[in-house]
Design a protein around this motif. Structure first.
Motif, PDB file in Angstrom:
ATOM      1  N   ALA A  77      38.867  56.268  -8.046  1.00 18.52           N
ATOM      2  CA  ALA A  77      37.915  57.280  -7.145  1.00 18.52           C
ATOM      3  C   ALA A  77      36.537  56.208  -7.063  1.00 18.52           C
ATOM      4  CB  ALA A  77      37.532  58.492  -8.067  1.00 18.52           C
ATOM      5  N   ILE A  78      36.121  55.631  -7.793  1.00 10.97           N
ATOM      6  CA  ILE A  78      34.919  54.872  -7.918  1.00 10.97           C
ATOM      7  C   ILE A  78      35.161  53.597  -6.725  1.00 10.97           C
ATOM      8  CG2 ILE A  78      33.688  52.903  -8.907  1.00 10.97           C
ATOM      9  CD1 ILE A  78      33.787  54.587 -11.641  1.00 10.97           C
ATOM     10  N   GLN A  79      36.210  53.264  -6.695  1.00  6.67           N
ATOM     11  CA  GLN A  79      36.628  51.966  -5.852  1.00  6.67           C
ATOM     12  C   GLN A  79      36.474  52.640  -4.227  1.00  6.67           C
ATOM     13  OE1 GLN A  79      36.712  48.813  -6.315  1.00  6.67           O
ATOM     14  NE2 GLN A  79      36.309  49.719  -8.568  1.00  6.67           N
ATOM     15  N   ILE A  80      37.076  53.876  -4.230  1.00  6.73           N
ATOM     16  CA  ILE A  80      36.911  54.566  -2.648  1.00  6.73           C
ATOM     17  C   ILE A  80      35.793  54.891  -2.383  1.00  6.73           C
ATOM     18  CG2 ILE A  80      37.977  56.544  -1.464  1.00  6.73           C
ATOM     19  CD1 ILE A  80      40.639  56.492  -3.243  1.00  6.73           C
ATOM     20  N   SER A  81      34.928  55.369  -3.391  1.00 11.83           N
ATOM     21  CA  SER A  81      33.629  55.823  -3.208  1.00 11.83           C
ATOM     22  C   SER A  81      32.578  54.890  -2.618  1.00 11.83           C
ATOM     23  CB  SER A  81      32.939  56.694  -4.343  1.00 11.83           C
ATOM     24  OG  SER A  81      31.714  57.110  -4.004  1.00 11.83           O
ATOM     25  N   LYS A  82      32.941  53.728  -3.275  1.00 10.50           N
ATOM     26  CA  LYS A  82      32.195  52.460  -2.993  1.00 10.50           C
ATOM     27  C   LYS A  82      32.419  51.954  -1.611  1.00 10.50           C
ATOM     28  CE  LYS A  82      31.017  50.770  -7.606  1.00 10.50           C
ATOM     29  NZ  LYS A  82      31.029  49.602  -8.426  1.00 10.50           N
ATOM     30  N   ASN A 213      32.759  62.366   6.128  1.00 12.98           N
ATOM     31  CA  ASN A 213      31.283  62.651   6.797  1.00 12.98           C
ATOM     32  C   ASN A 213      31.710  62.680   8.121  1.00 12.98           C
ATOM     33  OD1 ASN A 213      31.085  59.857   7.742  1.00 12.98           O
ATOM     34  ND2 ASN A 213      30.174  59.329   5.816  1.00 12.98           N
ATOM     35  N   PRO A 214      30.785  63.165   9.135  1.00 15.04           N
ATOM     36  CA  PRO A 214      31.000  63.077  10.558  1.00 15.04           C
ATOM     37  C   PRO A 214      31.188  61.753  11.010  1.00 15.04           C
ATOM     38  CG  PRO A 214      28.966  64.440   9.847  1.00 15.04           C
ATOM     39  CD  PRO A 214      29.354  63.837   8.636  1.00 15.04           C
ATOM     40  N   PHE A 215      30.900  60.607  10.393  1.00 14.91           N
ATOM     41  CA  PHE A 215      30.818  59.359  11.075  1.00 14.91           C
ATOM     42  C   PHE A 215      32.045  58.756  10.979  1.00 14.91           C
ATOM     43  CE2 PHE A 215      26.328  60.269   9.519  1.00 14.91           C
ATOM     44  CZ  PHE A 215      25.711  60.255  10.885  1.00 14.91           C
ATOM     45  N   ILE A 216      32.980  59.260  10.131  1.00 13.64           N
ATOM     46  CA  ILE A 216      34.370  58.882   9.911  1.00 13.64           C
ATOM     47  C   ILE A 216      35.122  58.951  10.988  1.00 13.64           C
ATOM     48  CG2 ILE A 216      36.454  58.880   8.637  1.00 13.64           C
ATOM     49  CD1 ILE A 216      34.418  57.495   6.846  1.00 13.64           C
ATOM     50  N   THR A 217      35.798  57.825  11.831  1.00 15.30           N
ATOM     51  CA  THR A 217      36.599  57.645  13.041  1.00 15.30           C
ATOM     52  C   THR A 217      38.053  58.182  12.435  1.00 15.30           C
ATOM     53  OG1 THR A 217      37.051  55.402  12.579  1.00 15.30           O
ATOM     54  CG2 THR A 217      34.855  55.924  13.842  1.00 15.30           C
ATOM     55  N   GLU A 218      38.771  58.409  13.653  1.00 17.40           N
ATOM     56  CA  GLU A 218      40.360  58.756  13.153  1.00 17.40           C
ATOM     57  C   GLU A 218      40.870  57.434  12.732  1.00 17.40           C
ATOM     58  OE1 GLU A 218      42.110  61.405  13.198  1.00 17.40           O
ATOM     59  OE2 GLU A 218      40.359  62.507  13.457  1.00 17.40           O
ATOM     60  N   GLU A 219      40.390  56.257  13.115  1.00 15.77           N
ATOM     61  CA  GLU A 219      40.964  54.957  12.629  1.00 15.77           C
ATOM     62  C   GLU A 219      40.481  54.789  11.244  1.00 15.77           C
ATOM     63  OE1 GLU A 219      40.849  50.212  13.445  1.00 15.77           O
ATOM     64  OE2 GLU A 219      39.832  51.496  14.767  1.00 15.77           O
ATOM     65  N   ASP A 220      39.444  55.180  10.545  1.00 15.64           N
ATOM     66  CA  ASP A 220      38.985  55.026   9.397  1.00 15.64           C
ATOM     67  C   ASP A 220      39.839  56.009   8.644  1.00 15.64           C
ATOM     68  OD1 ASP A 220      36.912  53.337   9.806  1.00 15.64           O
ATOM     69  OD2 ASP A 220      35.390  54.770  10.132  1.00 15.64           O
ATOM     70  N   ARG A 221      39.885  57.371   9.128  1.00 13.49           N
ATOM     71  CA  ARG A 221      40.737  58.305   8.137  1.00 13.49           C
ATOM     72  C   ARG A 221      42.091  57.845   8.140  1.00 13.49           C
ATOM     73  NH1 ARG A 221      44.270  62.478   9.396  1.00 13.49           N
ATOM     74  NH2 ARG A 221      44.005  64.402   8.456  1.00 13.49           N
ATOM     75  N   THR A 222      42.681  57.312   9.120  1.00 13.19           N
ATOM     76  CA  THR A 222      44.061  56.723   8.700  1.00 13.19           C
ATOM     77  C   THR A 222      44.098  56.048   7.505  1.00 13.19           C
ATOM     78  OG1 THR A 222      44.574  57.119  11.175  1.00 13.19           O
ATOM     79  CG2 THR A 222      46.000  55.239   9.734  1.00 13.19           C
ATOM     80  N   VAL A 223      43.231  54.633   7.553  1.00 11.49           N
ATOM     81  CA  VAL A 223      43.112  53.764   6.549  1.00 11.49           C
ATOM     82  C   VAL A 223      42.720  54.406   5.140  1.00 11.49           C
ATOM     83  CG1 VAL A 223      41.927  51.575   5.748  1.00 11.49           C
ATOM     84  CG2 VAL A 223      42.369  51.916   7.979  1.00 11.49           C
ATOM     85  N   ILE A 224      41.728  55.354   5.189  1.00 15.77           N
ATOM     86  CA  ILE A 224      41.581  56.092   3.863  1.00 15.77           C
ATOM     87  C   ILE A 224      42.840  56.644   3.205  1.00 15.77           C
ATOM     88  CG2 ILE A 224      40.060  58.105   2.957  1.00 15.77           C
ATOM     89  CD1 ILE A 224      37.876  57.321   4.864  1.00 15.77           C
ATOM     90  N   LEU A 225      43.529  57.543   4.372  1.00 14.08           N
ATOM     91  CA  LEU A 225      44.560  58.264   3.877  1.00 14.08           C
ATOM     92  C   LEU A 225      45.912  57.436   3.250  1.00 14.08           C
ATOM     93  CD1 LEU A 225      46.149  61.047   3.767  1.00 14.08           C
ATOM     94  CD2 LEU A 225      46.807  60.616   6.297  1.00 14.08           C
ATOM     95  N   GLN A 226      45.826  56.022   3.844  1.00 12.85           N
ATOM     96  CA  GLN A 226      46.923  55.376   3.507  1.00 12.85           C
ATOM     97  C   GLN A 226      46.437  54.703   1.947  1.00 12.85           C
ATOM     98  OE1 GLN A 226      46.730  52.149   6.296  1.00 12.85           O
ATOM     99  NE2 GLN A 226      48.305  53.258   7.597  1.00 12.85           N
ATOM    100  N   GLU A 227      45.054  54.329   1.626  1.00 12.23           N
ATOM    101  CA  GLU A 227      44.622  54.142   0.499  1.00 12.23           C
ATOM    102  C   GLU A 227      44.722  55.307  -0.475  1.00 12.23           C
ATOM    103  OE1 GLU A 227      40.650  52.641   0.816  1.00 12.23           O
ATOM    104  OE2 GLU A 227      41.160  51.183   2.025  1.00 12.23           O
ATOM    105  N   LEU A 228      44.528  56.432  -0.351  1.00 11.06           N
ATOM    106  CA  LEU A 228      44.843  57.519  -1.162  1.00 11.06           C
ATOM    107  C   LEU A 228      46.310  57.780  -1.720  1.00 11.06           C
ATOM    108  CD1 LEU A 228      42.557  60.379   0.481  1.00 11.06           C
ATOM    109  CD2 LEU A 228      42.462  59.478  -1.667  1.00 11.06           C
TER     110      LEU A 228
END
Length: 244
Positions: A77-82, A213-228
């Motif tokens: 969680a720390i890594q993702i948050s950072k 947050n509101p600044f997360i793009t759909e592209e960012d969301r996809t990458v975050i999801l892959q990491e999760l």
């Protein structure tokens, strides 16, 4: 008494506590003195008002020790948050309809930093949060229908699922996706992604959610999801989960 102080969110006088507890002052003073002596409460020397002491906090932190895998999840969680400058929550399910947040990692004031804190509110409705859906979506049909029969699907926003049939279908769809999401269901303008970690019993033992947050793009969301999803697979493997 501690519950009353926690809900009030502020120090309270003897008169206020006595009224809330329906106890006379003589009896209450003896109890208050005992609680102060044992650090369950603190008494302000100026106002004489009482607030929650250190001991309940220590007990709350001790609750985490029931779950030895939480430290592994904290590290991820720390890594993702950072990296993403986002809040990450870790929690467990409490039947029939709540999810308990054991730790929250929030971005620090400086880029690339994160800090661990324990929010005052740790108890959330499972039906309106991505963290709660992590546990519900992995129940089998019989378990899920039984859970929904006793669950209060309270409307918290206009987007909250309140219809059991529609919510059942939503959870089955999430199970197929392999992750959960929350879209303005617990609170307006709050979106989250969630994953569940399984152990050798093949059941979800803990969940992790990321608040977008509101600044997360759909592209960012996809990458975050892959990491999760990657975190889910790694942690589940380390806990003995084997996928057929």
């Amino acid at each position: 008494m501690i519950d009353i102080l926690e809900k009030a969110g502020r120090p309270m006088s003897v008169a206020e506590l006595g009224k809330a507890l329906n106890v006379n002052r003589t009896t209450l003073y003896a109890t208050l003195n005992t609680f102060v002596a044992r650090d369950y409460l603190e008494k302000d020397p100026v106002s004489g008002h009482y607030s929650i002491g250190l001991r309940p906090v220590e007990i709350g932190l001790g609750y985490r020790r029931k779950y030895p895998f939480i430290q592994m999840m904290d590290a991820q969680a720390i890594q993702i948050s950072k990296k993403w400058n986002l809040q990450v929550n870790i929690g467990v399910f409490r039947a029939p309809d709540r999810v308990i947040v054991l730790s929250t990692h929030s971005p620090g004031s400086a880029p690339g930093t994160s800090f661990l804190f324990f929010p005052s509110n740790v108890n959330f409705p499972a039906h309106a949060t991505s963290l709660g859906k992590v546990f519900l979506s992995e129940m089998n049909d019989v378990e899920l229908r039984s859970a929904l029969d006793t669950m209060r699907l309270t409307a918290l926003t206009e987007h909250t699922y309140t219809d059991r049939k529609a919510f059942f279908k939503h959870l089955r769809d999430l199970q197929k996706l392999g992750y959960t999401y929350e879209d303005n269901e617990y609170m307006d303008n709050i979106r989250c992604l969630g994953i569940g970690v399984k152990d050798h019993t093949r059941r979800v033992v803990a969940g992790m959610s990321v608040v977008l947050n509101p600044f997360i793009t759909e592209e960012d969301r996809t990458v975050i999801l892959q990491e999760l999803v990657s975190v889910k697979n790694i942690l589940s493997y380390n806990l003995g989960y084997q996928n057929d």
